[in-house]
Design a protein around this motif. Structure first.
Motif, PDB file in Angstrom:
ATOM      1  N   SER A 178       0.997  -1.414  -0.051  1.00  0.00           N
ATOM      2  CA  SER A 178      -0.057  -0.051   0.093  1.00  0.00           C
ATOM      3  C   SER A 178       0.847   1.423   0.125  1.00  0.00           C
ATOM      4  O   SER A 178       1.823   1.463   0.724  1.00  0.00           O
ATOM      5  CB  SER A 178      -0.990   0.070   1.186  1.00  0.00           C
ATOM      6  OG  SER A 178      -0.268  -0.094   2.442  1.00  0.00           O
ATOM      7  N   GLY A 179       0.300   2.210  -0.818  1.00  0.00           N
ATOM      8  CA  GLY A 179       1.430   3.405  -0.927  1.00  0.00           C
ATOM      9  C   GLY A 179       2.356   3.444  -1.949  1.00  0.00           C
ATOM     10  O   GLY A 179       2.900   4.355  -2.219  1.00  0.00           O
ATOM     11  N   GLU A 180       2.692   2.199  -2.309  1.00  0.00           N
ATOM     12  CA  GLU A 180       3.753   2.073  -3.213  1.00  0.00           C
ATOM     13  C   GLU A 180       3.592   2.563  -4.586  1.00  0.00           C
ATOM     14  O   GLU A 180       4.434   3.549  -5.178  1.00  0.00           O
ATOM     15  CB  GLU A 180       4.599   0.684  -3.349  1.00  0.00           C
ATOM     16  CG  GLU A 180       5.553   0.273  -4.327  1.00  0.00           C
ATOM     17  CD  GLU A 180       6.645   1.328  -3.935  1.00  0.00           C
ATOM     18  OE1 GLU A 180       6.874   1.636  -2.932  1.00  0.00           O
ATOM     19  OE2 GLU A 180       7.917   1.146  -4.762  1.00  0.00           O
ATOM     20  N   THR A 181       2.281   2.451  -5.087  1.00  0.00           N
ATOM     21  CA  THR A 181       2.031   2.991  -6.314  1.00  0.00           C
ATOM     22  C   THR A 181       2.033   4.448  -6.485  1.00  0.00           C
ATOM     23  O   THR A 181       2.517   5.102  -7.311  1.00  0.00           O
ATOM     24  CB  THR A 181       0.927   2.199  -6.947  1.00  0.00           C
ATOM     25  OG1 THR A 181       0.755   0.782  -6.958  1.00  0.00           O
ATOM     26  CG2 THR A 181       0.692   2.771  -8.390  1.00  0.00           C
ATOM     27  N   ASN A 182       1.445   5.040  -5.432  1.00  0.00           N
ATOM     28  CA  ASN A 182       1.368   6.385  -5.255  1.00  0.00           C
ATOM     29  C   ASN A 182       2.788   7.168  -5.106  1.00  0.00           C
ATOM     30  O   ASN A 182       2.873   8.142  -5.535  1.00  0.00           O
ATOM     31  CB  ASN A 182       0.639   7.074  -3.961  1.00  0.00           C
ATOM     32  CG  ASN A 182      -0.771   6.780  -4.077  1.00  0.00           C
ATOM     33  OD1 ASN A 182      -1.606   6.516  -5.319  1.00  0.00           O
ATOM     34  ND2 ASN A 182      -1.542   6.789  -3.129  1.00  0.00           N
ATOM     35  N   ARG A 183       3.534   6.297  -4.394  1.00  0.00           N
ATOM     36  CA  ARG A 183       5.041   6.922  -4.423  1.00  0.00           C
ATOM     37  C   ARG A 183       5.778   6.958  -5.655  1.00  0.00           C
ATOM     38  O   ARG A 183       6.393   7.904  -6.117  1.00  0.00           O
ATOM     39  CB  ARG A 183       5.883   5.923  -3.229  1.00  0.00           C
ATOM     40  CG  ARG A 183       7.145   6.497  -2.918  1.00  0.00           C
ATOM     41  CD  ARG A 183       8.015   5.556  -2.015  1.00  0.00           C
ATOM     42  NE  ARG A 183       8.332   4.256  -2.711  1.00  0.00           N
ATOM     43  CZ  ARG A 183       9.634   4.367  -3.537  1.00  0.00           C
ATOM     44  NH1 ARG A 183      10.396   5.249  -3.569  1.00  0.00           N
ATOM     45  NH2 ARG A 183       9.765   3.278  -4.195  1.00  0.00           N
ATOM     46  N   LEU A 184       5.521   6.012  -6.498  1.00  0.00           N
ATOM     47  CA  LEU A 184       6.057   5.758  -7.646  1.00  0.00           C
ATOM     48  C   LEU A 184       5.692   6.885  -8.691  1.00  0.00           C
ATOM     49  O   LEU A 184       6.252   7.645  -9.523  1.00  0.00           O
ATOM     50  CB  LEU A 184       5.773   4.536  -8.562  1.00  0.00           C
ATOM     51  CG  LEU A 184       6.470   3.218  -7.650  1.00  0.00           C
ATOM     52  CD1 LEU A 184       6.069   1.980  -8.009  1.00  0.00           C
ATOM     53  CD2 LEU A 184       7.998   3.337  -7.628  1.00  0.00           C
ATOM     54  N   VAL A 185       4.208   7.108  -8.510  1.00  0.00           N
ATOM     55  CA  VAL A 185       3.659   8.259  -9.488  1.00  0.00           C
ATOM     56  C   VAL A 185       4.171   9.348  -9.133  1.00  0.00           C
ATOM     57  O   VAL A 185       4.693  10.484  -9.830  1.00  0.00           O
ATOM     58  CB  VAL A 185       2.045   8.369  -9.378  1.00  0.00           C
ATOM     59  CG1 VAL A 185       1.359   9.513  -9.857  1.00  0.00           C
ATOM     60  CG2 VAL A 185       1.373   7.144  -9.692  1.00  0.00           C
ATOM     61  N   ALA A 186       4.417   9.743  -7.706  1.00  0.00           N
ATOM     62  CA  ALA A 186       4.893  11.049  -7.281  1.00  0.00           C
ATOM     63  C   ALA A 186       6.332  11.164  -7.686  1.00  0.00           C
ATOM     64  O   ALA A 186       6.682  12.357  -7.985  1.00  0.00           O
ATOM     65  CB  ALA A 186       4.942  10.961  -5.677  1.00  0.00           C
ATOM     66  N   LEU A 187       7.010  10.010  -7.659  1.00  0.00           N
ATOM     67  CA  LEU A 187       8.795  10.302  -8.181  1.00  0.00           C
ATOM     68  C   LEU A 187       8.626  10.477  -9.770  1.00  0.00           C
ATOM     69  O   LEU A 187       9.373  11.255 -10.268  1.00  0.00           O
ATOM     70  CB  LEU A 187       9.194   8.783  -8.158  1.00  0.00           C
ATOM     71  CG  LEU A 187       9.895   8.402  -6.931  1.00  0.00           C
ATOM     72  CD1 LEU A 187      10.286   6.965  -6.938  1.00  0.00           C
ATOM     73  CD2 LEU A 187      10.977   9.379  -6.363  1.00  0.00           C
ATOM     74  N   ALA A 188       7.657   9.885 -10.527  1.00  0.00           N
ATOM     75  CA  ALA A 188       7.676  10.307 -11.770  1.00  0.00           C
ATOM     76  C   ALA A 188       7.442  11.771 -12.077  1.00  0.00           C
ATOM     77  O   ALA A 188       7.715  12.360 -12.956  1.00  0.00           O
ATOM     78  CB  ALA A 188       6.588   9.300 -12.586  1.00  0.00           C
ATOM     79  N   GLN A 189       6.278  12.141 -11.315  1.00  0.00           N
ATOM     80  CA  GLN A 189       5.822  13.592 -11.585  1.00  0.00           C
ATOM     81  C   GLN A 189       6.913  14.671 -11.031  1.00  0.00           C
ATOM     82  O   GLN A 189       7.000  15.566 -11.690  1.00  0.00           O
ATOM     83  CB  GLN A 189       4.612  13.888 -10.717  1.00  0.00           C
ATOM     84  CG  GLN A 189       3.572  13.385 -11.638  1.00  0.00           C
ATOM     85  CD  GLN A 189       2.130  13.338 -10.979  1.00  0.00           C
ATOM     86  OE1 GLN A 189       2.070  13.367  -9.749  1.00  0.00           O
ATOM     87  NE2 GLN A 189       1.022  13.030 -11.757  1.00  0.00           N
TER      88      GLN A 189
END
Ligand code: ADP
Ligand code: ASP
Ligand code: MG
Length: 413
Positions: free
Chosen positions: A44-55
């Protein structure tokens, strides 16, 4: 001996300890002689973390590379779960989407599944292995990694269940079933023991994110019985099938769904002539942006306002692709609003009960909530309202349609 596909969502695999608990659960089913395919989400939270990194790297990340990045979350959990299973003596093997050959089209970040090659999985099941597949990811014809849209592990699970002819697809999550509305918002929400694919599809489409929309579409199309259950509590959960609840007990309204991920776009002062809707929505569709509610006003003179909603994340792109249409239609203004929300009442019982719409509008008016747009289907009515009234609207409708149950008892109060 049954073949069961079990999907565990992000919170259920959120820590090493939880992954161990999942392994115990899988081991029990496997020990009973069932053939088990497990699909996992990222922690949980990992996909959001990756999206934020990309942004952080790029305002609008290159879609192909975003998929390369996002798919890593699920690769972590398949590896960890197989290790946890090995630790307790269960032989298991993990596969990524491309290893299984979960073939999709090439629309990165929202790819659609075309075909599932089940050969590898069948071979491993025959050897007695638990097969652990990464959710949310696939591969296109050219070998590029794709992802299936947020919440897409549900769809991986249902697609595998359909492809393998599984007896049941079990969706394990952090609630013990599908409720009349999101139990995190309305504490009087009630668990439904049974709901039809049609109702669940409307609930999911209208914003109940307990299941991804495409997962429900797939389950309905291939008639895969789905059961939503709590990962770590025993209980019957909610069964989702073709028939839904028994005829006798079919309530008029099964539930209330809502969605805050909506933004409104209005073109003011466009001509009221044939082809205008196409000129506006054509480029939006060509950019693969999904349009939801559409309203065109009646024109007193020869010009009108054209309004529609898109998801908030696609608002900036929508404005860009509309620039040409705004100019060529000589629109007075392009106005947008991302402080709206959609509330829907859903139920197959609506087919045979009149008065649902008027009760809904009456309830909202009594709460002083203005309705901006309305859209209906045979089994749902949706309204667009100001976002700040969302919770009030959901609670009032939940009570008005007699869906309230007892608030959950607080044992430690
Ligand atoms: P997972 O990570 O397991 O996929 P999700 O967060 O995607 O879990 O889905 C479970 C969540 O869905 C619940 O925690 C709940 O807040 C939310 N939810 C929204 N609508 C409903 C509903 N009608 N019934 C149950 N849960 C709902
Ligand atoms: N990890 C992905 C997401 O957070 C897919 C999923 O959980 O179903 O959207
Ligand atoms: Mg989910």
């Amino acid at each position: 001996m049954s073949l069961i596909v079990q999907k565990f969502g992000g919170t259920s695999v959120g820590t090493v300890e939880k992954i161990r608990q999942v392994a115990e659960k899988v081991s029990k089913f496997h020990g009973n002689g069932d053939r088990i395919v497990v699909v996992v989400s990222a922690m949980s939270g990992e996909t959001n973390r990756l999206v934020a990194l990309a942004q952080e790297m790029q305002e609008r990340p290159v879609p192909r590379e975003l998929d390369v990045l996002l798919s890593t979350g699920e690769q972590v959990t398949i590896g960890l779960l197989c290790m946890a299973l090995d630790e307790i003596g269960v032989s298991a093997i993990s596969f990524t989407g491309s290893q299984v050959q979960l073939l999709t089209d090439d629309s990165h970040t929202k790819a659609r599944i075309r075909r599932v090659d089940d050969k590898k999985i069948q071979q491993e099941l025959e050897k007695g292995n638990v097969v652990v597949v990464a959710g949310f990811q696939g591969v296109d014809e050219a070998g590029n990694i794709t992802t299936l849209g947020r919440g897409g592990s549900d769809t991986t699970a249902v697609a595998l269940a359909a492809g393998l002819g599984a007896d049941e697809c079990q969706i394990y999550t952090d609630v013990d079933g599908v409720y009349t509305t999101d139990p995190r918002v309305v504490d009087k929400a009630k668990r439904l023991s049974h709901i039809s694919f049609d109702e669940m599809l409307e609930m999911a489409s209208m914003g109940s994110k307990v299941l991804q929309i495409r997962a429900v579409e797939f389950a309905g199309k291939y008639n895969v019985p789905l059961r939503v259950m709590h990962s770590f509590q025993d209980g019957p959960g909610t069964l989702i099938t073709l028939e839904g609840a028994e005829e006798m007990e079919t309530p008029t309204i099964a539930g209330i769904a809502f969605n805050k991920d909506e933004a409104k776009v209005t073109l003011l002062g466009v001509p009221d002539t044939p082809g205008v809707a196409h000129q506006i929505l054509g480029p939006v569709g060509a950019a693969n942006i999904e349009v939801d509610v559409i309203v065109q006003n009646v024109a007193p003179d020869n010009s009108t306002d054209f309004t529609f909603t898109v998801s908030r994340g696609e608002l900036a792109q929508t404005k860009e692709v509309l620039a040409d249409a705004v100019a060529s239609l000589n629109a007075r203004e392009l106005r947008t609003d991302d402080t709206i929300a959609k509330v829907s009442v859903v139920g197959v019982g609506m087919r045979s009960h009149a008065g649902v719409a008027s009760k809904m509008f009456e309830t909202l008016s009594e709460s002083g909530i203005n309705i901006q747009m309305i859209t209906t289907s045979e089994i749902k009515i949706s309204v667009i309202i100001e976002e700040k009234y969302l919770e009030l609207a959901v609670r009032s409708l939940h009570t008005a349609f007699e869906l309230d149950g007892d608030p959950p008892s607080k044992a430690d109060d």
